[in-house]
Design a protein around this motif. Structure first.
Motif, mmCIF file in Angstrom:
data_model
loop_
_atom_site.group_PDB
_atom_site.id
_atom_site.type_symbol
_atom_site.label_atom_id
_atom_site.label_comp_id
_atom_site.label_asym_id
_atom_site.label_seq_id
_atom_site.Cartn_x
_atom_site.Cartn_y
_atom_site.Cartn_z
ATOM 1 N N UNK A 1 38.681 -30.407 76.390
ATOM 2 C CA UNK A 1 38.117 -29.379 77.273
ATOM 3 C C UNK A 1 39.232 -28.591 77.927
ATOM 4 N N UNK A 2 39.301 -27.293 77.607
ATOM 5 C CA UNK A 2 40.287 -26.433 78.235
ATOM 6 C C UNK A 2 39.745 -26.036 79.605
ATOM 7 N N UNK A 3 40.612 -26.010 80.614
ATOM 8 C CA UNK A 3 40.137 -25.629 81.941
ATOM 9 C C UNK A 3 39.755 -24.149 81.946
ATOM 10 N N UNK A 4 38.635 -23.844 82.613
ATOM 11 C CA UNK A 4 38.196 -22.440 82.674
ATOM 12 C C UNK A 4 39.022 -21.705 83.727
ATOM 13 N N UNK A 5 39.676 -20.596 83.369
ATOM 14 C CA UNK A 5 40.517 -19.869 84.328
ATOM 15 C C UNK A 5 39.696 -19.388 85.535
ATOM 16 N N UNK B 1 31.246 -29.933 71.182
ATOM 17 C CA UNK B 1 31.998 -29.428 72.318
ATOM 18 C C UNK B 1 32.628 -30.563 73.130
ATOM 19 N N UNK C 1 33.804 -14.439 87.497
ATOM 20 C CA UNK C 1 32.908 -13.532 86.783
ATOM 21 C C UNK C 1 31.651 -14.250 86.297
ATOM 22 N N UNK C 2 31.704 -15.557 86.208
ATOM 23 C CA UNK C 2 30.518 -16.315 85.785
ATOM 24 C C UNK C 2 29.630 -16.693 86.951
ATOM 25 N N UNK D 1 39.545 -16.592 87.188
ATOM 26 C CA UNK D 1 38.869 -15.297 87.117
ATOM 27 C C UNK D 1 37.591 -15.389 86.287
ATOM 28 N N UNK D 2 37.636 -16.203 85.232
ATOM 29 C CA UNK D 2 36.413 -16.362 84.438
ATOM 30 C C UNK D 2 35.333 -17.046 85.268
#
Ligand SMILES: [Cu+2]
Lengths: 561, 49, 181
Positions: free
Chosen positions: B6-10, B1, B16-17, B12-13
């Motif tokens: 590393x893609x940035x986490x949106x 990983x 929700x996390x 809204x995610x």
């Protein structure tokens, strides 16, 4: 307490043994409440069956009070606490937070449940599930409920604590599983529910002890329903999570879209609890703006969420089945589903019954003006027997078949009955819900001992069809009670006398969750789900027709302004 | 990983996390819209003469 | 991989949504908004809207108001009942007070169809449920609240008022009457 972990050889799941024991006790306490509530159900149904009229009025109202509380609160919340423990420590493969507190919570709940039942069966607390003031129960009726609620609240905090533990100890990567997210939704709604309950039940307890002179009836009803209705929204979140779980366990189904399913749960978190207003639409004093905003879950956003879940669960199953090659026509995936597996058949009957019977009727009666047609009639219990019995209870019962070998390590006895049970119980409950709603449409009152009004100077005569439908309620209700009773016997016998199954490996450290690496370039394009879409459109058509038929009916009434 | 881009986490995610943010929203919204608003309505009912 | 495991993609928010799934969401959203609009539409164009006109009152005050209407407009005493009920015939447009109490609805009104009356509802003890049959209009009745609803009966007949909120052991005997001429 030391923590050990057991790897279940039958499911591959890893249980923290502390949490596992708590789950077992909660599940057993739930089933015992179900037993008491079920016996009471038989008393209720056999009294409301006009040709039988089993119980005297005072006993009937006592039995009805016990039935409501044992089923709607004790059975369901005990079981849900087991679901919370499972969805956190088991699915995240971590230790549960504060197991000692878990036992405090369990015993508070158990003592509370016993106390309230004692109060009811002493006979001076026949105030119904809702215990509307100014009718007064004995003080320990309220205290029992408060203790039960405090216990449940502690388990909700343990659930949240366990999420923190899992994250800190890195037992999983990324986001929590969808089922755990559904349990989180249930947990959040439970916290709101219990807090509202405390706000109203603690003053009511003080009032029953004489420390408070009066409690306003409208204020009570408004705040009480934040408890009474939201507690049933915990169920919705929990049983939808179980639908997803059973689809995953039985079919290996992957959610059609994590984003969509989680967003739908998010709408539940935000708006589902507003529906407590459903009970106050025909009350004085609350403005139409309040009624419309709340009864519609803001703007029917929670109905939207339910319609999404109702499509994505069968959709995920259809995708999984099509990937296995059941690709012929629209419905081969459904025809070739394991209809003999009680976990699946319960789940599917739960989903269809919840949507078609519970969902449509709930939205109809939740429309501000339409509510006048059915408020306090037996339509209301007709509706919630579709949601709480067919939706929640049947899903829980189906899951229990899975838990007997996995959690209780026993072989299920009488597997032949297990195959039959979901149809016998589920379909008779479909009929009970339908005929109760039918009688309610004709105006028959709920919580009413005698539809012939014996002894009344101005008795009203219901149409013959109402009597017919109450008779059918009796017949199908009896079938449901008997088959449910046999289910309890089957589970209890299996737990006591079923063949003991292998425990599985015991470890002192957890095995963290490892996921298969994501397929490079994204997952293969999943198959389309035309069969589910057809089912969904049939649902929508029935929904629209039924909804507008009731507006037409409303328009024929006296004008009111 | 780690060696992957590393893609940035949106956003809204991330929302929700975050169970505690969800808890906050899930308590506040019904408390304001249902309980508080409802209690205000009842408290403001005029007295009959 | 599945609903009981964490999502297999680290960033699942950007995963594309299935076409049929998206279509269903759009349909469901439209239907939700239609249902929301329906309630508002009925407030503007519909004839059956429960008034929110409500006053805080006391049992004594409400009973006195009811008694005044009964004293003024009683036309005869009901003989169809073992209990004697005053049959009250107030003029169209007037305020009519109905009492719900253990275990009857009092008094009995005689109304004219097509005429509008201001029906007041309140309870003297517990809550009761006003359930007008065979119309099937159902309204919650609280003690200490005076709920005022403008009603216009649209057909002549003998109507019954069933109590449909549990109010104790005699709940099933609590039936009242309303005549529409
Ligand atoms: Cu009554």
């Amino acid at each position: 307490m030391t923590t050990t972990y057991r790897i279940c050889p039958r499911s591959g799941l890893q249980f923290d043994t502390n949490a596992e024991k708590l789950m077992r006790w909660h599940a057993v306490a739930g089933v015992l409440s179900l037993l008491v509530g079920g016996i009471m159900a038989l008393g209720v149904i056999l009294t409301r069956w006009p040709a039988v009229k089993l119980l005297e009025a005072d006993v009937f109202y006592m039995v009805l009070t016990a039935h409501g509380i044992d089923m709607l609160i004790f059975w369901i919340i005990f079981f849900e606490m087991a679901v919370l423990l499972f969805a956190s420590s088991t699915l995240l493969r971590c230790r549960m937070a504060t197991p000692k507190l878990g036992w405090v919570s369990f015993w508070l709940m158990a003592i509370g449940a016993i106390m309230t039942n004692v109060a009811i069966f002493q006979g001076e607390s026949s105030v119904m599930f809702t215990s509307y003031v100014p009718m007064q129960a004995k003080w320990h009726f309220y205290l029992g409920l408060i203790l039960f609620a405090v216990g449940a609240l502690l388990t909700c905090f343990i659930f949240l604590g366990t999420l923190v533990v899992a994250k800190a100890e890195k037992t999983y990567e990324g986001s929590i599983p969808l089922v755990t997210f559904g349990a989180l939704t249930a947990c959040i709604i439970a916290i709101f529910t219990i807090a509202s309950g405390a706000v109203i039940l603690i003053p009511t307890l003080l009032w029953s002890l004489g420390y408070i002179r009066e409690i306003d009836s409208l204020m009570y009803r408004t705040v009480w329903w934040a408890l009474g209705h939201s507690s049933q929204q915990i169920n919705v979140s929990a049983h939808v999570a179980i639908w997803y779980a059973i689809a995953a366990i039985v079919f290996g189904a992957k959610p059609m879209s994590e984003k969509v399913s989680r967003s739908a749960y998010f709408l539940y978190i935000l708006f589902l609890q507003l529906a407590s207003a459903h009970h106050l639409l025909s009350d004085p004093g609350l403005g139409s703006e309040w009624k419309v905003v709340n009864t519609s879950y803001f703007m029917y956003f929670a109905v939207l969420a339910s319609m999404i879940h109702g499509m994505t669960v069968p959709g995920a199953i259809e995708q999984a089945q099509r990937l296995k090659g059941y690709n012929k026509g629209l419905f081969e995936w459904l025809r070739k589903a394991p209809w003999g597996n009680p976990a699946f058949s319960s789940m599917f009957l739960s989903l269809i019954g919840f949507g078609f019977l519970g969902g449509i009727s709930g939205v109809m009666m939740g429309a501000e003006q339409l509510n006048m047609l059915i408020h306090n009639t037996i339509y209301v219990p007709g509706h919630f027997h579709a949601t709480v019995v067919i939706g929640t209870t049947l899903a829980f019962m189906g899951l229990t078949y899975f838990l007997v070998p996995v959690l209780f390590k026993r072989e299920l006895l009488f597997p032949g009955y297990a195959k039959m049970f979901p149809y016998l119980f589920g379909l008779s409950m479909y009929m009970v819900a339908l005929v109760m709603m039918g009688a309610g449409t004709l105006g028959v009152a709920r919580r009413h001992w005698d539809m012939a009004f014996a002894g009344s100077p101005m008795a009203y005569e219901w149409p013959g069809a109402a009597y017919l439908m109450m008779g059918l309620t009796g017949i199908f209700g009896t079938i449901a009670c008997v088959s449910g009773g046999l289910w309890i016997l089957q589970i209890v016998f299996s737990l006591l006398f079923g063949k003991k199954l292998e425990e599985g490996e015991m470890r002192s450290t957890p095995i963290p969750l490892t996921l298969p690496a994501p397929t490079p370039g994204g997952a293969a394009h999943p198959p389309a789900t035309p069969g589910t879409m057809v089912l969904a459109l049939i649902f929508l058509t029935s929904f629209i027709l039924y909804y507008f038929v009731n507006w037409k009916y409303l328009s024929s009434l006296w004008s009111m302004a | 990983m780690a060696d992957q881009q590393e893609e940035r986490i949106p956003v809204m995610q991330q929302v929700l996390d975050n169970p505690f943010l969800l808890l906050f929203l899930g308590i506040t919204i019904p408390t304001v819209l249902y309980v508080l608003w409802g209690v205000m309505e009842i408290a403001n009912i005029p007295v009959a003469r | 991989m599945s609903a009981i495991l964490p999502p297999s993609e680290r960033v699942w928010w950007n995963q594309p949504i299935d076409k049929l799934e998206f279509t269903w969401i759009a349909i469901a959203l439209v239907w939700s908004l239609v249902m929301f609009a329906m309630m508002i539409w009925w407030h503007i164009f519909g004839n059956q809207n429960l008034a929110n006109e409500t006053y805080k009152t006391t049992k004594e005050m409400y009973a006195a108001k009811t008694q005044a209407v009964v004293d003024q407009y009683t036309v005869r005493t009901g003989d169809e009942a073992e209990k004697q009920f005053p049959i009250v015939k107030p003029p169209a447009g007037s305020d009519i007070y109905l009492i719900g109490r253990l275990w009857d609805w009092w008094p009995v009104y005689e109304l004219e169809h097509g005429k509008t009356y201001k029906l007041h509802l309140s309870a003297m003890d517990y809550m009761h449920g006003f359930s007008l049959q065979p119309q099937n209009i159902n309204i919650q009745v609280h003690p200490n609240y005076d709920h005022v609803i403008k009603i216009t009966p649209n057909a002549a007949g003998i109507y019954s008022i069933v109590c449909n909120e549990y109010c104790g052991i005699g709940h099933h005997t609590m039936v009242g009457r309303m005549y529409v001429k």
